[in-house]
Design an enzyme around this catalytic site. Structure first.
Site, PDB file in Angstrom:
ATOM      1  N   GLU A  32       0.912  -1.308  -0.028  1.00 53.24           N
ATOM      2  CA  GLU A  32      -0.058   0.039   0.142  1.00 53.24           C
ATOM      3  C   GLU A  32       0.815   1.328   0.037  1.00 53.24           C
ATOM      4  O   GLU A  32       1.773   1.229   0.700  1.00 53.24           O
ATOM      5  CB  GLU A  32      -0.951   0.021   1.362  1.00 53.24           C
ATOM      6  N   THR A  34       3.110   2.078  -2.154  1.00 49.37           N
ATOM      7  CA  THR A  34       4.161   1.969  -2.734  1.00 49.37           C
ATOM      8  C   THR A  34       4.140   2.205  -4.275  1.00 49.37           C
ATOM      9  O   THR A  34       5.331   2.276  -4.756  1.00 49.37           O
ATOM     10  CB  THR A  34       4.801   0.430  -2.659  1.00 49.37           C
ATOM     11  N   SER A  66     -25.587   6.389 -16.433  1.00 52.09           N
ATOM     12  CA  SER A  66     -25.197   5.513 -15.543  1.00 52.09           C
ATOM     13  C   SER A  66     -26.344   4.924 -14.759  1.00 52.09           C
ATOM     14  O   SER A  66     -27.161   5.786 -14.235  1.00 52.09           O
ATOM     15  CB  SER A  66     -24.063   5.931 -14.619  1.00 52.09           C
ATOM     16  N   GLY A 120     -17.999   3.801  -2.075  1.00 51.08           N
ATOM     17  CA  GLY A 120     -17.453   4.603  -0.934  1.00 51.08           C
ATOM     18  C   GLY A 120     -16.361   3.567  -0.211  1.00 51.08           C
ATOM     19  O   GLY A 120     -16.012   3.839   0.727  1.00 51.08           O
ATOM     20  N   GLY A 122     -13.815   1.855  -1.517  1.00 52.96           N
ATOM     21  CA  GLY A 122     -12.437   2.296  -2.010  1.00 52.96           C
ATOM     22  C   GLY A 122     -11.769   1.150  -2.698  1.00 52.96           C
ATOM     23  O   GLY A 122     -10.559   0.715  -2.980  1.00 52.96           O
ATOM     24  N   SER A 125     -13.921   2.123  -8.125  1.00 53.34           N
ATOM     25  CA  SER A 125     -14.741   1.932  -9.127  1.00 53.34           C
ATOM     26  C   SER A 125     -14.199   3.154 -10.374  1.00 53.34           C
ATOM     27  O   SER A 125     -14.639   2.725 -11.579  1.00 53.34           O
ATOM     28  CB  SER A 125     -16.070   2.649  -8.785  1.00 53.34           C
ATOM     29  N   GLU A 158      -6.972  10.030 -15.052  1.00 53.46           N
ATOM     30  CA  GLU A 158      -7.093  10.311 -13.828  1.00 53.46           C
ATOM     31  C   GLU A 158      -6.388  11.225 -13.359  1.00 53.46           C
ATOM     32  O   GLU A 158      -6.543  12.415 -12.542  1.00 53.46           O
ATOM     33  CB  GLU A 158      -7.158   8.951 -12.998  1.00 53.46           C
ATOM     34  N   ASP A 170      -4.480   0.550  -9.802  1.00 53.79           N
ATOM     35  CA  ASP A 170      -5.865   0.208  -9.869  1.00 53.79           C
ATOM     36  C   ASP A 170      -6.180  -0.047 -11.303  1.00 53.79           C
ATOM     37  O   ASP A 170      -6.721  -1.027 -11.440  1.00 53.79           O
ATOM     38  CB  ASP A 170      -6.508   1.524  -9.269  1.00 53.79           C
ATOM     39  N   TYR A 220      -3.707  12.113   0.785  1.00 46.82           N
ATOM     40  CA  TYR A 220      -2.945  11.512  -0.230  1.00 46.82           C
ATOM     41  C   TYR A 220      -1.878  12.315  -1.044  1.00 46.82           C
ATOM     42  O   TYR A 220      -0.632  11.948  -1.168  1.00 46.82           O
ATOM     43  CB  TYR A 220      -3.998  10.994  -1.426  1.00 46.82           C
TER      44      TYR A 220
END
Ligand code: ADP
Ligand code: MG
Length: 383
Positions: A32, A34, A66, A120, A122, A125, A158, A170, A220
């Site tokens: 995580e 990394t 959606s 929510g 994590g 999505s 992103e 991800d 983050y």
């Protein structure tokens, strides 16, 4: 789940789709924070994700719908503008990324999406939506793009157009996942290998704290800055391309060059987490589930104490799991400050574990934790 988006496309637009595909969410087993430090990650794609259907139009209009955001209705944008403030920002970001890479989207198309990743939680999505959009674009417009490129374009979308400075994990897991396996990814070279997860004797159980990661994006960016600062300090005494390029011994030798004690703790997490990830993948390949579980637990403690991205709810869930019979290991997973813990549990204890941890969580926090038994699924694919 298959079937939802195809019917939805007909219901929404009143004609047939031409492409129909799925992209999974992911859970990271270990490794995580990394990926943006040049290290290893060890995620698996999930059997949960987003499916989408699409068809080209013969004008310059892009339409998006959606099932997860029905109140937004059909969102309509022209190919010349590609901007939207709502959820359609994600597929539009991917279209912009394709254009930036020289793949021109010069006619319109209609899209529908339907996801079953818990909101929510994590489980990424956004990466699933980006990889799925890329796959739909590839088919619609006949682009020659590899699965790995779908991941890289998704990350670029992103970073550049959503403004989230994420690593590649991800999107890579969503694009490149393999059924029944986790993928050990070297985030600096994108070389990877698969390790099978024994789904006969073990269960992969996610416990969702229900806490939404509102702190997550600012923290983050802080963590990224702290790691960059530690790396710059270390480079004053020892040239290294990334924190994770340092082994533990080297780090111990040069760590005093990092002036801020906070940045030193962040760097320590990155270096040792990277080693744990390599060791954990090896343990899994050797069938050493106990060893794997121990490394998961150590990862949690490092995220809690050195990287400081956990929260009371995640700490409680991890600790409770460690005390429960049949649990090999448990840790927070994802960026932190909420979302899920990932638990590796002996199959025969999976149900009692779920009942037990829900009850304990309710007693402690007065709110419900949701529990999902998941399976490592395959990466994005066409139906
Ligand atoms: P996650 O950890 O799930 O990636 P993010 O905040 O990064 O969380 O991304 C969630 C956002 O992605 C949603 O707010 C929405 O804009 C978009 N999104 C995710 N799934 C869908 C979906 N099924 N349909 C439309 N938009 C979605
Ligand atoms: Mg995301």
């Amino acid at each position: 789940m298959r079937g939802g988006a195809a019917k939805l496309f007909r219901d929404i637009y009143g004609y047939e789709y031409s492409v129909y595909a799925f992209a999974p969410g992911r859970v990271n087993l270990i490794g995580e924070h990394t990926d943006y430090n040049g290290g290893f990650v060890f995620p698996c794609a999930l059997n949960l994700g987003i499916e989408g259907a699409a068809r080209l139009r013969n004008d310059n209009i892009l339409r998006f719908y959606s099932a997860n955001f029905p109140d937004d209705g059909i969102i309509q944008v022209e190919t010349a503008s590609l901007r939207n403030g709502g959820w359609a920002a994600y597929p539009l970001a991917v279209i912009s990324a394709f254009s930036a890479m020289g793949y021109n989207i010069n006619s319109g198309a209609d899209f529908v999406f339907r996801g079953n990743l818990p909101d929510g939680s994590g489980l990424s999505s956004s990466a699933a939506l980006e990889v799925l959009t890329g796959l739909l674009l590839r088919e619609l417009y006949g682009f020659s793009v590899t699965a790995q490129e779908l991941a890289v374009f998704g990350q670029f979308a992103e970073n550049r157009f959503i403004g989230v400075n994420c690593g590649v994990m991800d999107q890579f897991a969503s694009a490149m996942g393999k059924k029944g396996s986790a993928v050990l990814l070297n985030s600096s070279t994108l070389s990877y290998s698969y390790a099978p997860l024994d789904s006969v004797n073990t269960a992969l159980v996610l416990v969702n704290s229900g806490v939404k990661h509102s702190l997550a994006s600012s923290a983050y960016n802080d963590r990224r800055r702290e790691c960059e600062s530690a790396l710059a300090d270390i480079n004053g005494v020892k040239k290294t391309p990334s924190l994770c390029a340092l082994g533990a011994e080297e780090f111990e030798m040069y760590k005093d060059a990092v002036k801020s004690p906070v940045c030193r703790k962040r760097a320590k997490h990155a270096v040792y987490e990277n080693q744990r990830t390599i060791d954990a993948a090896q343990a899994l390949k050797n069938g050493d589930l106990k060893g794997f579980g121990r490394l998961m637990n150590e990862s949690h403690l490092s995220l809690q104490n050195d990287y400081e991205v956990s929260c009371a709810e995640l700490d409680f869930l991890a600790r409770s799991a460690w005390e429960t019979t049949g649990v090999y290991g448990a840790r927070m997973t994802g960026g932190g400050f909420g979302g899920c813990t990932v638990n590796l549990v002996k199959k025969e204890f999976a149900e009692s574990f779920a009942v037990d941890i829900k009850q304990k969580y309710k007693e402690k926090f007065g709110t419900e934790a949701s529990v999902y038994a998941v399976e490592p699924g395959c990466g994005a694919h066409l139906y």
